[in-house]
Design an enzyme around this catalytic site. Sequence first.
Site, PDB file in Angstrom:
ATOM      1  N   LYS A   1     -58.013 -46.734 -65.987  1.00 39.16           N
ATOM      2  CA  LYS A   1     -58.127 -46.252 -64.603  1.00 39.16           C
ATOM      3  C   LYS A   1     -59.937 -45.979 -64.639  1.00 39.16           C
ATOM      4  O   LYS A   1     -60.185 -46.557 -63.522  1.00 39.16           O
ATOM      5  CB  LYS A   1     -57.435 -44.869 -64.217  1.00 39.16           C
ATOM      6  CG  LYS A   1     -56.041 -45.403 -63.971  1.00 39.16           C
ATOM      7  CD  LYS A   1     -55.092 -44.127 -63.777  1.00 39.16           C
ATOM      8  CE  LYS A   1     -53.620 -44.591 -63.967  1.00 39.16           C
ATOM      9  NZ  LYS A   1     -52.574 -43.157 -63.974  1.00 39.16           N
TER      10      LYS A   1
ATOM     11  N   GLN B   1     -51.829 -37.698 -63.997  1.00 34.72           N
ATOM     12  CA  GLN B   1     -51.034 -38.653 -65.122  1.00 34.72           C
ATOM     13  C   GLN B   1     -49.813 -37.975 -65.507  1.00 34.72           C
ATOM     14  O   GLN B   1     -49.599 -37.069 -65.956  1.00 34.72           O
ATOM     15  CB  GLN B   1     -51.983 -38.886 -66.133  1.00 34.72           C
ATOM     16  CG  GLN B   1     -51.417 -39.732 -67.041  1.00 34.72           C
ATOM     17  CD  GLN B   1     -51.606 -41.083 -66.554  1.00 34.72           C
ATOM     18  OE1 GLN B   1     -52.456 -41.550 -65.829  1.00 34.72           O
ATOM     19  NE2 GLN B   1     -50.597 -41.846 -66.658  1.00 34.72           N
TER      20      GLN B   1
ATOM     21  N   ASP C   1     -51.079 -41.560 -55.581  1.00 37.24           N
ATOM     22  CA  ASP C   1     -50.022 -42.305 -56.467  1.00 37.24           C
ATOM     23  C   ASP C   1     -48.726 -42.365 -55.738  1.00 37.24           C
ATOM     24  O   ASP C   1     -47.967 -43.290 -56.031  1.00 37.24           O
ATOM     25  CB  ASP C   1     -49.449 -41.286 -57.370  1.00 37.24           C
ATOM     26  CG  ASP C   1     -50.208 -41.647 -58.931  1.00 37.24           C
ATOM     27  OD1 ASP C   1     -50.497 -42.899 -59.309  1.00 37.24           O
ATOM     28  OD2 ASP C   1     -50.133 -40.537 -59.522  1.00 37.24           O
TER      29      ASP C   1
END
Length: 280
Positions: free
Chosen positions: A50, A94, A117
């Site tokens: 990322k 994450q 997300d």
Amino acid sequence: MTAKIINGRQIADEYLRRIKQNVAKLSTPAIFAAILVGDDPASKSYVSAKKLACNKAGIVPKIIELPKTIDEPKLLHIINDLNQDKNISGILIQLPLPKQINTQTIIEAIDPNKDIDGFHPINIGLLAQKHPRFRPCTPYGIMELLKHTGIHLAGKDVIVIGASLIVGLPMTLELLMKDCTVTTCHAETKNLSNKIKQADIVIAAIGQPNYIKGKWIKENAIVIDVGINRLPDGTLTGDVDFESAKEKASWITPVPGGVGPMTVAMLLQNALLAAALHLT
Ligand code: NAD
């Protein structure tokens, strides 16, 4: 016939270039926070990927590394500070999180306007109502990969194998938004192979190496392999048996180099949207 390969890496790079052009038009830098709890090697490598993509897109990631022993109140406190921080337009955590932390509580703690997300119940709800704001990145990326094949989606029979919050469920919602007829399967589904044989598009997201066989695939179907499985020899493989499936499919995604890079590109697309929302 042998399937054409959907080159996710190349499509993602084109996306990142376009994101960079749009980021350059913003009056302030696009900064998002990425929280990494613990030292799980897979999670670390996803965060590194990322970070690399951020460099290509001109977006600034603020990586916050926390010990795997952190407790839930402490993590909630950090998220709350990031929610209030006017310099941070997006937040991602994450996954997976360590056992002492309730993942759902953490997802719900993120400001839905910073939820890049797209897992917050408000963002999943908006997608279910066909008015998406932040779309979960993997299914969002798959919709872009499908566009690349030129297929007209309305009325197509699609099988989504896997029903997780991260992939299968929002994938189903994305496809319904495009008027596909969707069958969503999971570990309790009976006669999976017969269902796969009916599908114009097969999307596999189960986490079982090479599980979906070419002989189950309808001639000329499109095959999207979401799975990322590490074999004992260290190589990565998908959920679809690529060699046999490519002899039946018209288009197929490779692993690696298919869905993975697009997932990261769509995260940055969401980070751009968050930065733009933040300025309004
Ligand atoms: P998960 O474990 O949360 O969910 C798996 C789903 O598959 C469940 O709904 C389960 O019921 C179903 N399932 C398991 N075995 C099955 C079987 N034999 N038949 C039918 N259904 C079955 O996993 P997830 O987070 O959705 O991830 C799935 C896979 O996708 C993993 O390999 C993961 O690493 C990968 N993944 C890849 C990306 C990417 O960017 N490429 C992103 C997310 C996840």
